[in-house]
Design a protein around this motif. Sequence first.
Motif, mmCIF file in Angstrom:
data_model
loop_
_atom_site.group_PDB
_atom_site.id
_atom_site.type_symbol
_atom_site.label_atom_id
_atom_site.label_comp_id
_atom_site.label_asym_id
_atom_site.label_seq_id
_atom_site.Cartn_x
_atom_site.Cartn_y
_atom_site.Cartn_z
ATOM 1 N N ASP A 105 27.246 -0.477 -13.974
ATOM 2 C CA ASP A 105 26.545 -0.284 -12.752
ATOM 3 C C ASP A 105 25.807 0.880 -12.599
ATOM 4 O OD1 ASP A 105 27.895 -2.515 -11.884
ATOM 5 O OD2 ASP A 105 29.251 -1.550 -10.711
ATOM 6 N N GLU A 106 26.121 1.849 -13.354
ATOM 7 C CA GLU A 106 25.427 3.041 -13.315
ATOM 8 C C GLU A 106 24.209 2.973 -14.187
ATOM 9 O OE1 GLU A 106 25.916 5.827 -11.669
ATOM 10 O OE2 GLU A 106 27.378 5.513 -10.700
ATOM 11 N N SER A 107 24.110 2.286 -15.375
ATOM 12 C CA SER A 107 23.047 2.031 -16.223
ATOM 13 C C SER A 107 22.090 1.252 -15.432
ATOM 14 C CB SER A 107 23.318 1.346 -17.415
ATOM 15 O OG SER A 107 24.514 2.371 -18.171
ATOM 16 N N ARG A 108 22.474 0.321 -14.851
ATOM 17 C CA ARG A 108 21.511 -0.647 -14.168
ATOM 18 C C ARG A 108 20.896 0.094 -13.044
ATOM 19 N NH1 ARG A 108 25.628 -4.724 -14.651
ATOM 20 N NH2 ARG A 108 26.204 -4.367 -12.673
ATOM 21 N N LEU A 109 21.704 0.979 -12.349
ATOM 22 C CA LEU A 109 21.040 1.791 -11.044
ATOM 23 C C LEU A 109 20.185 2.584 -11.484
ATOM 24 C CD1 LEU A 109 21.202 2.360 -8.119
ATOM 25 C CD2 LEU A 109 23.175 3.673 -8.572
ATOM 26 N N TRP A 110 20.487 3.481 -12.673
ATOM 27 C CA TRP A 110 19.635 4.479 -13.367
ATOM 28 C C TRP A 110 18.292 3.526 -13.647
ATOM 29 C CZ3 TRP A 110 17.281 5.291 -17.878
ATOM 30 C CH2 TRP A 110 16.593 6.626 -17.969
ATOM 31 N N GLN A 111 18.331 2.589 -14.372
ATOM 32 C CA GLN A 111 16.979 2.009 -14.882
ATOM 33 C C GLN A 111 16.199 1.370 -13.632
ATOM 34 O OE1 GLN A 111 17.943 -1.357 -17.413
ATOM 35 N NE2 GLN A 111 18.742 0.087 -19.189
ATOM 36 N N TRP A 112 16.809 0.939 -12.331
ATOM 37 C CA TRP A 112 16.200 0.672 -11.420
ATOM 38 C C TRP A 112 15.452 1.716 -10.766
ATOM 39 C CZ3 TRP A 112 14.463 -3.713 -8.834
ATOM 40 C CH2 TRP A 112 14.204 -3.598 -7.332
ATOM 41 N N ARG A 113 16.170 2.944 -10.673
ATOM 42 C CA ARG A 113 15.487 4.010 -9.809
ATOM 43 C C ARG A 113 14.255 4.468 -10.983
ATOM 44 N NH1 ARG A 113 18.898 8.165 -6.815
ATOM 45 N NH2 ARG A 113 16.891 8.781 -6.278
ATOM 46 N N GLN A 114 14.451 4.371 -12.167
ATOM 47 C CA GLN A 114 13.421 4.975 -12.942
ATOM 48 C C GLN A 114 12.112 3.998 -12.797
ATOM 49 O OE1 GLN A 114 13.076 7.641 -15.058
ATOM 50 N NE2 GLN A 114 15.100 8.364 -13.877
ATOM 51 N N ARG A 115 12.386 2.932 -12.666
ATOM 52 C CA ARG A 115 11.147 1.805 -12.695
ATOM 53 C C ARG A 115 10.479 1.902 -11.204
ATOM 54 N NH1 ARG A 115 14.304 -3.621 -15.240
ATOM 55 N NH2 ARG A 115 14.340 -2.715 -17.549
ATOM 56 N N THR A 116 11.273 2.186 -10.055
ATOM 57 C CA THR A 116 10.658 2.181 -8.887
ATOM 58 C C THR A 116 10.249 3.484 -8.085
ATOM 59 O OG1 THR A 116 13.083 2.312 -8.008
ATOM 60 C CG2 THR A 116 12.088 -0.121 -8.400
ATOM 61 N N GLU A 117 10.609 4.539 -8.952
ATOM 62 C CA GLU A 117 10.414 5.860 -8.170
ATOM 63 C C GLU A 117 8.905 6.282 -7.909
ATOM 64 O OE1 GLU A 117 11.886 8.709 -6.138
ATOM 65 O OE2 GLU A 117 13.147 7.535 -7.884
ATOM 66 N N VAL A 118 8.051 5.849 -8.946
ATOM 67 C CA VAL A 118 6.662 5.972 -8.861
ATOM 68 C C VAL A 118 6.054 5.099 -7.951
ATOM 69 C CG1 VAL A 118 4.419 6.190 -9.928
ATOM 70 C CG2 VAL A 118 6.411 7.275 -10.852
ATOM 71 N N PRO A 119 6.112 3.794 -7.972
ATOM 72 C CA PRO A 119 5.513 2.764 -6.939
ATOM 73 C C PRO A 119 6.211 3.356 -5.436
ATOM 74 C CG PRO A 119 6.433 1.605 -8.973
ATOM 75 C CD PRO A 119 6.808 3.016 -9.017
ATOM 76 N N LEU A 120 7.412 3.535 -5.458
ATOM 77 C CA LEU A 120 7.915 3.782 -4.194
ATOM 78 C C LEU A 120 7.121 5.050 -3.414
ATOM 79 C CD1 LEU A 120 11.575 2.732 -4.330
ATOM 80 C CD2 LEU A 120 9.877 1.589 -3.066
ATOM 81 N N ALA A 122 0.102 -3.588 9.668
ATOM 82 C CA ALA A 122 0.761 -4.570 8.681
ATOM 83 C C ALA A 122 1.221 -3.891 7.439
ATOM 84 C CB ALA A 122 -0.111 -5.510 8.318
ATOM 85 N N VAL A 123 0.315 -2.991 7.083
ATOM 86 C CA VAL A 123 0.487 -2.162 5.650
ATOM 87 C C VAL A 123 1.855 -1.298 6.115
ATOM 88 C CG1 VAL A 123 -0.209 -0.315 4.094
ATOM 89 C CG2 VAL A 123 -1.918 -2.299 4.906
ATOM 90 N N THR A 124 1.952 -0.724 7.005
ATOM 91 C CA THR A 124 3.245 0.189 7.272
ATOM 92 C C THR A 124 4.410 -0.698 7.399
ATOM 93 O OG1 THR A 124 2.744 0.177 9.828
ATOM 94 C CG2 THR A 124 1.627 2.156 8.771
ATOM 95 N N TYR A 125 4.476 -1.564 7.965
ATOM 96 C CA TYR A 125 5.608 -2.605 8.108
ATOM 97 C C TYR A 125 5.785 -3.116 6.541
ATOM 98 C CZ TYR A 125 6.296 -2.858 13.072
ATOM 99 O OH TYR A 125 6.242 -2.293 14.335
ATOM 100 N N ALA A 126 4.765 -3.378 5.529
ATOM 101 C CA ALA A 126 4.993 -3.958 4.459
ATOM 102 C C ALA A 126 5.566 -2.863 3.520
ATOM 103 C CB ALA A 126 3.652 -4.415 3.835
ATOM 104 N N THR A 127 5.202 -1.565 3.636
ATOM 105 C CA THR A 127 5.785 -0.317 3.048
ATOM 106 C C THR A 127 7.369 -0.260 3.517
ATOM 107 O OG1 THR A 127 4.883 1.086 4.416
ATOM 108 C CG2 THR A 127 3.605 0.744 2.364
ATOM 109 N N TRP A 128 7.590 -0.258 4.748
ATOM 110 C CA TRP A 128 8.916 -0.246 5.304
ATOM 111 C C TRP A 128 9.804 -1.232 4.610
ATOM 112 C CZ3 TRP A 128 9.834 0.473 11.282
ATOM 113 C CH2 TRP A 128 11.120 1.166 11.543
ATOM 114 N N ALA A 129 9.319 -2.699 4.638
ATOM 115 C CA ALA A 129 10.138 -3.532 3.889
ATOM 116 C C ALA A 129 10.613 -3.170 2.387
ATOM 117 C CB ALA A 129 9.413 -4.791 4.113
ATOM 118 N N LEU A 130 9.407 -2.545 1.688
ATOM 119 C CA LEU A 130 9.652 -2.203 0.190
ATOM 120 C C LEU A 130 10.883 -1.305 0.481
ATOM 121 C CD1 LEU A 130 6.260 -1.509 -1.217
ATOM 122 C CD2 LEU A 130 7.961 -3.689 -1.542
ATOM 123 N N PHE A 131 11.057 -0.203 1.058
ATOM 124 C CA PHE A 131 12.077 0.809 1.077
ATOM 125 C C PHE A 131 13.420 0.088 1.484
ATOM 126 C CE2 PHE A 131 8.627 3.795 0.688
ATOM 127 C CZ PHE A 131 9.177 4.837 0.105
#
Length: 226
Positions: free
Chosen positions: A3-18, A48-57
């Motif tokens: 679980d820790e490895s999958r979580l770390w990989q997810w955070r690395q991939r999404t940090e900049v886009p988020l 609409a953009v603000t709600y879309a970014t909220w949904a991403l988080f």
Amino acid sequence: MNDESRLWQWRQRTEVPLFLASALFLGCYAVRVLDEDLPQGWRNALLAVTYATWALFVVDYAVRWRLSGQGLAFVRRHLMDAIVVVLPLLRPLRFVHLYESVQHRRAQPRLSLHARVIAYAGLSSVLLGFAGALTVYAAERAAPGATITTFGDSVWWACSTLTTVGYGDVTPVTPLGRAVAAFMMAGGLALLGAVTGSFSSWLIQTFTLEQDRQPPRDSPGAAGGR
């Protein structure tokens, strides 16, 4: 893969886009608040953009919660992430997480621990102050008996609140404005305490190192210098 490895990989991939999404969220909100003459069509598009970014988080938080396998313990261990999901205007604070992620990819951080604490606190203060000023200005500008009627007044109020000075020349009168004020007071005290504590620790460490470098008074080198 655990679980820790999958979580770390997810955070690395999404940090900049988020982070980009959080900056977009704050930008859209700022335009909607500050440009009172903005056409309704543009207002709807920005909303609409603000709600879309909220949904991403929200999706990101749910995925990380699922990947962690920690259950409710994940909420306690990642309280800031939960607060950011509930309070959208704090999302630009994810820049701190982005910078920390970049530093972890290096063998050694460029900044010392004390410098990083001060830098993070300073950046957090700027982002928190700007977001709070926007929220209070939007809530106060049309309220009866309001003293915060311009964005400049709101920025001045945010600065005096975060620094715990509190001149009292401009104060919020609406329930939302006062709720934001209470949150910013607590945040200002926490950030000020972090900076003061880190700076004091750095001074003590510096003086201790200088004292350790000095030769003992009864050593030959110390005697020869007399």
